[in-house]
Design a protein around this motif. Structure first.
Motif, PDB file in Angstrom:
ATOM      1  N   SER A  27      26.136   0.686  29.018  1.00 22.02           N
ATOM      2  CA  SER A  27      25.893  -0.752  29.071  1.00 22.02           C
ATOM      3  C   SER A  27      24.403  -1.056  29.124  1.00 22.02           C
ATOM      4  O   SER A  27      23.908  -1.952  28.441  1.00 22.02           O
ATOM      5  N   GLN A  28      23.655  -0.270  29.919  1.00 17.53           N
ATOM      6  CA  GLN A  28      22.211  -0.465  30.004  1.00 17.53           C
ATOM      7  C   GLN A  28      21.533  -0.216  28.665  1.00 17.53           C
ATOM      8  O   GLN A  28      20.643  -0.968  28.246  1.00 17.53           O
ATOM      9  N   ASN A  29      21.943   0.888  27.994  1.00 17.69           N
ATOM     10  CA  ASN A  29      21.361   1.190  26.681  1.00 17.69           C
ATOM     11  C   ASN A  29      21.669   0.086  25.672  1.00 17.69           C
ATOM     12  O   ASN A  29      20.806  -0.313  24.876  1.00 17.69           O
ATOM     13  N   ASN A  30      22.920  -0.373  25.690  1.00 20.11           N
ATOM     14  CA  ASN A  30      23.297  -1.450  24.758  1.00 20.11           C
ATOM     15  C   ASN A  30      22.496  -2.721  25.026  1.00 20.11           C
ATOM     16  O   ASN A  30      22.040  -3.390  24.088  1.00 20.11           O
ATOM     17  N   VAL A  31      22.344  -3.038  26.316  1.00 19.10           N
ATOM     18  CA  VAL A  31      21.575  -4.237  26.664  1.00 19.10           C
ATOM     19  C   VAL A  31      20.126  -4.091  26.216  1.00 19.10           C
ATOM     20  O   VAL A  31      19.534  -5.011  25.629  1.00 19.10           O
ATOM     21  N   HIS A  32      19.557  -2.888  26.432  1.00 17.44           N
ATOM     22  CA  HIS A  32      18.163  -2.656  26.037  1.00 17.44           C
ATOM     23  C   HIS A  32      18.004  -2.763  24.519  1.00 17.44           C
ATOM     24  O   HIS A  32      17.082  -3.412  24.012  1.00 17.44           O
ATOM     25  N   ASN A  33      18.937  -2.110  23.798  1.00 15.75           N
ATOM     26  CA  ASN A  33      18.851  -2.146  22.328  1.00 15.75           C
ATOM     27  C   ASN A  33      19.031  -3.557  21.790  1.00 15.75           C
ATOM     28  O   ASN A  33      18.319  -3.989  20.873  1.00 15.75           O
ATOM     29  N   ARG A  34      19.985  -4.269  22.368  1.00 14.14           N
ATOM     30  CA  ARG A  34      20.228  -5.631  21.882  1.00 14.14           C
ATOM     31  C   ARG A  34      19.072  -6.560  22.225  1.00 14.14           C
ATOM     32  O   ARG A  34      18.719  -7.451  21.445  1.00 14.14           O
ATOM     33  N   MET A  35      18.464  -6.356  23.380  1.00 17.20           N
ATOM     34  CA  MET A  35      17.284  -7.149  23.725  1.00 17.20           C
ATOM     35  C   MET A  35      16.149  -6.880  22.736  1.00 17.20           C
ATOM     36  O   MET A  35      15.447  -7.803  22.301  1.00 17.20           O
ATOM     37  N   LEU A  36      15.988  -5.583  22.378  1.00 17.16           N
ATOM     38  CA  LEU A  36      14.954  -5.231  21.395  1.00 17.16           C
ATOM     39  C   LEU A  36      15.259  -5.857  20.034  1.00 17.16           C
ATOM     40  O   LEU A  36      14.367  -6.414  19.373  1.00 17.16           O
ATOM     41  N   ILE A  37      16.537  -5.766  19.628  1.00 15.22           N
ATOM     42  CA  ILE A  37      16.937  -6.355  18.335  1.00 15.22           C
ATOM     43  C   ILE A  37      16.745  -7.869  18.357  1.00 15.22           C
ATOM     44  O   ILE A  37      16.258  -8.463  17.384  1.00 15.22           O
ATOM     45  N   GLU A  38      17.132  -8.506  19.462  1.00 13.33           N
ATOM     46  CA  GLU A  38      16.959  -9.956  19.573  1.00 13.33           C
ATOM     47  C   GLU A  38      15.483 -10.343  19.520  1.00 13.33           C
ATOM     48  O   GLU A  38      15.112 -11.329  18.879  1.00 13.33           O
ATOM     49  N   PHE A  39      14.635  -9.526  20.176  1.00 15.27           N
ATOM     50  CA  PHE A  39      13.202  -9.814  20.156  1.00 15.27           C
ATOM     51  C   PHE A  39      12.640  -9.690  18.737  1.00 15.27           C
ATOM     52  O   PHE A  39      11.907 -10.567  18.265  1.00 15.27           O
ATOM     53  N   ILE A  40      13.009  -8.580  18.061  1.00 14.06           N
ATOM     54  CA  ILE A  40      12.521  -8.375  16.688  1.00 14.06           C
ATOM     55  C   ILE A  40      13.054  -9.475  15.765  1.00 14.06           C
ATOM     56  O   ILE A  40      12.328 -10.012  14.925  1.00 14.06           O
ATOM     57  N   GLY A  41      14.353  -9.796  15.913  1.00 16.03           N
ATOM     58  CA  GLY A  41      14.946 -10.844  15.082  1.00 16.03           C
ATOM     59  C   GLY A  41      14.282 -12.194  15.315  1.00 16.03           C
ATOM     60  O   GLY A  41      14.003 -12.941  14.366  1.00 16.03           O
ATOM     61  N   THR A  42      14.014 -12.507  16.584  1.00 15.41           N
ATOM     62  CA  THR A  42      13.337 -13.775  16.898  1.00 15.41           C
ATOM     63  C   THR A  42      11.934 -13.794  16.303  1.00 15.41           C
ATOM     64  O   THR A  42      11.493 -14.808  15.747  1.00 15.41           O
ATOM     65  N   LEU A  43      11.233 -12.647  16.411  1.00 12.66           N
ATOM     66  CA  LEU A  43       9.878 -12.549  15.849  1.00 12.66           C
ATOM     67  C   LEU A  43       9.909 -12.730  14.328  1.00 12.66           C
ATOM     68  O   LEU A  43       9.076 -13.460  13.760  1.00 12.66           O
ATOM     69  N   LEU A  44      10.879 -12.066  13.669  1.00 16.31           N
ATOM     70  CA  LEU A  44      11.006 -12.205  12.219  1.00 16.31           C
ATOM     71  C   LEU A  44      11.341 -13.645  11.829  1.00 16.31           C
ATOM     72  O   LEU A  44      10.787 -14.182  10.866  1.00 16.31           O
ATOM     73  N   SER A  45      12.268 -14.243  12.562  1.00 15.40           N
ATOM     74  CA  SER A  45      12.627 -15.646  12.272  1.00 15.40           C
ATOM     75  C   SER A  45      11.414 -16.552  12.415  1.00 15.40           C
ATOM     76  O   SER A  45      11.173 -17.429  11.576  1.00 15.40           O
ATOM     77  N   PHE A  46      10.639 -16.307  13.461  1.00 13.16           N
ATOM     78  CA  PHE A  46       9.431 -17.120  13.670  1.00 13.16           C
ATOM     79  C   PHE A  46       8.447 -16.910  12.519  1.00 13.16           C
ATOM     80  O   PHE A  46       7.859 -17.874  12.011  1.00 13.16           O
ATOM     81  N   ALA A  47       8.274 -15.619  12.104  1.00 14.21           N
ATOM     82  CA  ALA A  47       7.347 -15.328  11.008  1.00 14.21           C
ATOM     83  C   ALA A  47       7.811 -15.993   9.712  1.00 14.21           C
ATOM     84  O   ALA A  47       7.004 -16.558   8.958  1.00 14.21           O
ATOM     85  N   ILE A  48       9.117 -15.916   9.444  1.00 16.74           N
ATOM     86  CA  ILE A  48       9.650 -16.524   8.213  1.00 16.74           C
ATOM     87  C   ILE A  48       9.493 -18.043   8.248  1.00 16.74           C
ATOM     88  O   ILE A  48       9.060 -18.666   7.270  1.00 16.74           O
ATOM     89  N   LEU A  49       9.830 -18.638   9.385  1.00 22.88           N
ATOM     90  CA  LEU A  49       9.683 -20.093   9.505  1.00 22.88           C
ATOM     91  C   LEU A  49       8.213 -20.505   9.394  1.00 22.88           C
ATOM     92  O   LEU A  49       7.900 -21.554   8.804  1.00 22.88           O
ATOM     93  N   LEU A  50       7.327 -19.671   9.937  1.00 20.99           N
ATOM     94  CA  LEU A  50       5.901 -19.953   9.802  1.00 20.99           C
ATOM     95  C   LEU A  50       5.479 -19.892   8.333  1.00 20.99           C
ATOM     96  O   LEU A  50       4.722 -20.741   7.848  1.00 20.99           O
ATOM     97  N   GLY A  51       6.000 -18.846   7.615  1.00 18.63           N
ATOM     98  CA  GLY A  51       5.713 -18.750   6.184  1.00 18.63           C
ATOM     99  C   GLY A  51       6.246 -19.942   5.409  1.00 18.63           C
ATOM    100  O   GLY A  51       5.571 -20.473   4.511  1.00 18.63           O
ATOM    101  N   VAL A  52       7.465 -20.374   5.750  1.00 17.82           N
ATOM    102  CA  VAL A  52       8.038 -21.555   5.087  1.00 17.82           C
ATOM    103  C   VAL A  52       7.186 -22.789   5.377  1.00 17.82           C
ATOM    104  O   VAL A  52       6.916 -23.605   4.480  1.00 17.82           O
ATOM    105  N   TYR A  53       6.726 -22.904   6.636  1.00 18.12           N
ATOM    106  CA  TYR A  53       5.867 -24.042   6.983  1.00 18.12           C
ATOM    107  C   TYR A  53       4.575 -24.011   6.176  1.00 18.12           C
ATOM    108  O   TYR A  53       4.107 -25.052   5.678  1.00 18.12           O
ATOM    109  N   VAL A  54       3.984 -22.798   6.039  1.00 18.59           N
ATOM    110  CA  VAL A  54       2.743 -22.672   5.264  1.00 18.59           C
ATOM    111  C   VAL A  54       2.972 -23.070   3.814  1.00 18.59           C
ATOM    112  O   VAL A  54       2.167 -23.793   3.207  1.00 18.59           O
ATOM    113  N   LEU A  55       4.114 -22.596   3.232  1.00 22.56           N
ATOM    114  CA  LEU A  55       4.420 -22.959   1.845  1.00 22.56           C
ATOM    115  C   LEU A  55       4.623 -24.465   1.697  1.00 22.56           C
ATOM    116  O   LEU A  55       4.145 -25.077   0.733  1.00 22.56           O
TER     117      LEU A  55
END
Length: 458
Positions: free
Chosen positions: A176-204
Motif C-alpha cells: 500500500s505504501q509503495n502504491n501510494v508513493h508511486n501514484r503520488m509520483l505519477i500524479e505529480f508528473i501528470g499535474t506538471l505535464l498538464s500545467f506545461a501543456i496548458l502553459l504551451g496552449v496559453y502561449v500559442l
C-alpha cells in the motif's frame, strides 16, 4: 473547415490535457480504492488475529473447566467446560470466513480443527474415566501426556497462523505504501505535464492574439494607405487635368507663333519660343509620368490589351519622337521578328518605348545612331533600345528604376528621374521584364521582354 497549424496544436494540447486529467482522476480513484482495500485488509487481519487469540483463550478456559471437574468433581466446572466447547464451533467458523482468501492459512486452519477435535476426544475420555470412578493419576497419566502434547501443537499452530497474519499485514502495508508513493509520483508528473501543456496552449493562444492584433493593425494601415493612394490619385488627376489645359494652350500658341512668324522673327526670339515649347512638353510629360506612377501605386493603372501591328506602331512612335524633339538624332528601327501582331496595351507600350527612346536621345551625342530593335521568341516579344551615350555607373544600376533617382554623371542634362520608374510599372502590368547592359562613355542597351498571352491575368 481547414485548421491552421497553431489551431491543431492548441486542440491537441487541450485534448492531451483533458486526457492527462482523466488519467490523474482515475489514478486518484484507484489510490483511494486501494487505501480502502488496504484498510479493510488490516482490519480483517486484526480480526483474524483476535479470533485466534479468542480460540486459544476458549480452549484454555475449557481445559481449566475440565481439570476443575477432574480434580474437584464440581459440576459447575463441567458446565464451564461444556459452554466453552460449544462456543468454540462458532468461533472456528468465523475464523474460517476471515481466512477464506488465504490458502496457506486455510491449511493451517484444517490442522487446527483436527487438533481441536483430537483435544475434544481426549477431554471426553478423561471426563468418561472420571464419571466411571477411574480418575487416579496412574489411569489419567497417558491422557494427560497426550493432552499436553496436543495443547503444545495447538499453541504452535495458532502461533504460526498469527505469524503468517503478521507477515500478510506487513506485505499489505508495504504494498500500500509503495502504491501510494508511486501514484503520488505519477500524479505529480501528470499535474506538471498538464500545467506545461496548458502553459504551451496559453502561449500559442497569446501568440495568435498578437498575430491577430498585428494583422488587424496591418489591415488598418493598408486601408489607410489605400485611402491615401486614392486621395493622392484624385489629387494628381485633378492637377494633371487642370495643368494640361493651360500647358496645351501655351504649347499651341508658341508653336503657332513660331510657324507663322518664323521668317520675320529674330533668331533669339525664335529660340525662346522653342524653349517655351520644350518646357511645356517637359511639364506635360512630367505630369503624365507622375499620374502613371500614382495610378500604378494605387492599383488603378488601366490595362486594355488589344491586337496591334508592332512594326507600324514602332514606326509611328519614332515619327512622333523626331517631330517633337529639337535635337538631331538618327533613330533606326530594325525588325527581326516574324511576329507582326501581338496583343498588348498600346498606351502602356507607348509609355515604355517613348521613355526609353527619350532617355537614349537625351543622353546620347547628336548625330549618333539610336537603335530600336524588334524581335520575338516563341513565348515573348522583345524590344531593344541601344544608344552610344554616356552610360550608367555600376553603383547606380541598383537604383535604376526608383523614382527621382538620377545617375551621378548626367551633369546639366535636364531630367526628372521618373522615366525608368514609369517603364518598370508599365512592364509589371504586362508581366514583362527589363534588363540593362551599360558601359560608361560607350552606351547603354535596355532589353524589354513582354510575354505572349492571349489573356493576361488581372
Amino acid at each position: 473547415m481547414k485548421w491552421s497549424l497553431e489551431g491543431k496544436w492548441i486542440a491537441s494540447g487541450l485534448g492531451l490535457s483533458l486526457l492527462l486529467m482523466a488519467i490523474m482522476s482515475f489514478i486518484s480513484y484507484r489510490n483511494a480504492t486501494q487505501l480502502i482495500e488496504s484498510g479493510n485488509k488490516v482490519k480483517q487481519t486484526n480480526e483474524a488475529m483476535k479470533s485466534l487469540i479468542d480460540i486459544f483463550a476458549t480452549l484454555t478456559d475449557a481445559e481449566s473447566g475440565r481439570r476443575g471437574y477432574i480434580l474437584y468433581g464440581e459440576r459447575s466446572e463441567l458446565n464451564r467446560y461444556n459452554q466453552a466447547m460449544q462456543s468454540l464451533d462458532a468461533k472456528i467458523k468465523k475464523l474460517q470466513q476471515q481466512l477464506a482468501d488465504e490458502s496457506l492459512q486455510q491449511q493451517q486452519l484444517m490442522k487446527l480443527k483436527f487438533l481441536i477435535t483430537q483435544r475434544l476426544n481426549l477431554s471426553k475420555q478423561s471426563i468418561h474415566l472420571k464419571d466411571a470412578g477411574k480418575s487416579t493419576f496412574h489411569i489419567q497419566e497417558t491422557l494427560v501426556t497426550r493432552s499436553n502434547q496436543n495443547r503444545s501443537e495447538i499453541r504452535e499452530t495458532i502461533s504460526q497462523m498469527q505469524t503468517r497474519e503478521e507477515q500478510l499485514l506487513e506485505i499489505s502495508v508495504k504494498s500500500s505504501q509503495n502504491n501510494v508513493h508511486n501514484r503520488m509520483l505519477i500524479e505529480f508528473i501528470g499535474t506538471l505535464l498538464s500545467f506545461a501543456i496548458l502553459l504551451g496552449v496559453y502561449v500559442l493562444l497569446y501568440q495568435q492574439l498578437l498575430k491577430r492584433q498585428q494583422a488587424e493593425a496591418i489591415q488598418r494601415t493598408l486601408a489607410q494607405e489605400k485611402e491615401l493612394s486614392e486621395l493622392k490619385l484624385r489629387f494628381f488627376s485633378m492637377v494633371s487635368h487642370e495643368f494640361r489645359t493651360p500647358l496645351s494652350i501655351i504649347l499651341g500658341s508658341a508653336q503657332l507663333l513660331a510657324e507663322s512668324n518664323q521668317h520675320c522673327l529674330e533668331e533669339k526670339k525664335l529660340k525662346n519660343l522653342h524653349r517655351i515649347q520644350s518646357s511645356a512638353r517637359l511639364m506635360n510629360q512630367l505630369l503624365s509620368d507622375i499620374l502613371t506612377l500614382t495610378r500604378a501605386e494605387a492599383g488603378k493603372l488601366e490595362f486594355h490589351p488589344e491586337l496591334i501591328d508592332l512594326e507600324a506602331f514602332c514606326l509611328n512612335l519614332l515619327e512622333d519622337l523626331q517631330l517633337c524633339s529639337q535635337q538631331q538624332h538618327i533613330i533606326k528601327f530594325i525588325s527581326q521578328s516574324n511576329c507582326t501582331h501581338a496583343k498588348l496595351d498600346e498606351n502602356l507600350l507607348y509609355s515604355i518605348l517613348s521613355n526609353l527612346l527619350s532617355n537614349a536621345m537625351k543622353y546620347s551625342p547628336q548625330q549618333k545612331d539610336i537603335l530600336l530593335i524588334l524581335s520575338s521568341k516563341t513565348d515573348a516579344i522583345i524590344f531593344q533600345v541601344q544608344d552610344s551615350g554616356i552610360g550608367l555607373p555600376s553603383e547606380f544600376q541598383q537604383h535604376l528604376f526608383e523614382p527621382f533617382h538620377r545617375a551621378s554623371n548626367v551633369g546639366k542634362i535636364v531630367g526628372t528621374g521618373l522615366g525608368l520608374a514609369v517603364v518598370k510599372k508599365c512592364l509589371e502590368v504586362h508581366q514583362g521584364e527589363i534588363s540593362v547592359v551599360s558601359e560608361l562613355d560607350r552606351g547603354t542597351t535596355f532589353t524589354v521582354r513582354i510575354p505572349k498571352y492571349d489573356d493576361y491575368k488581372e
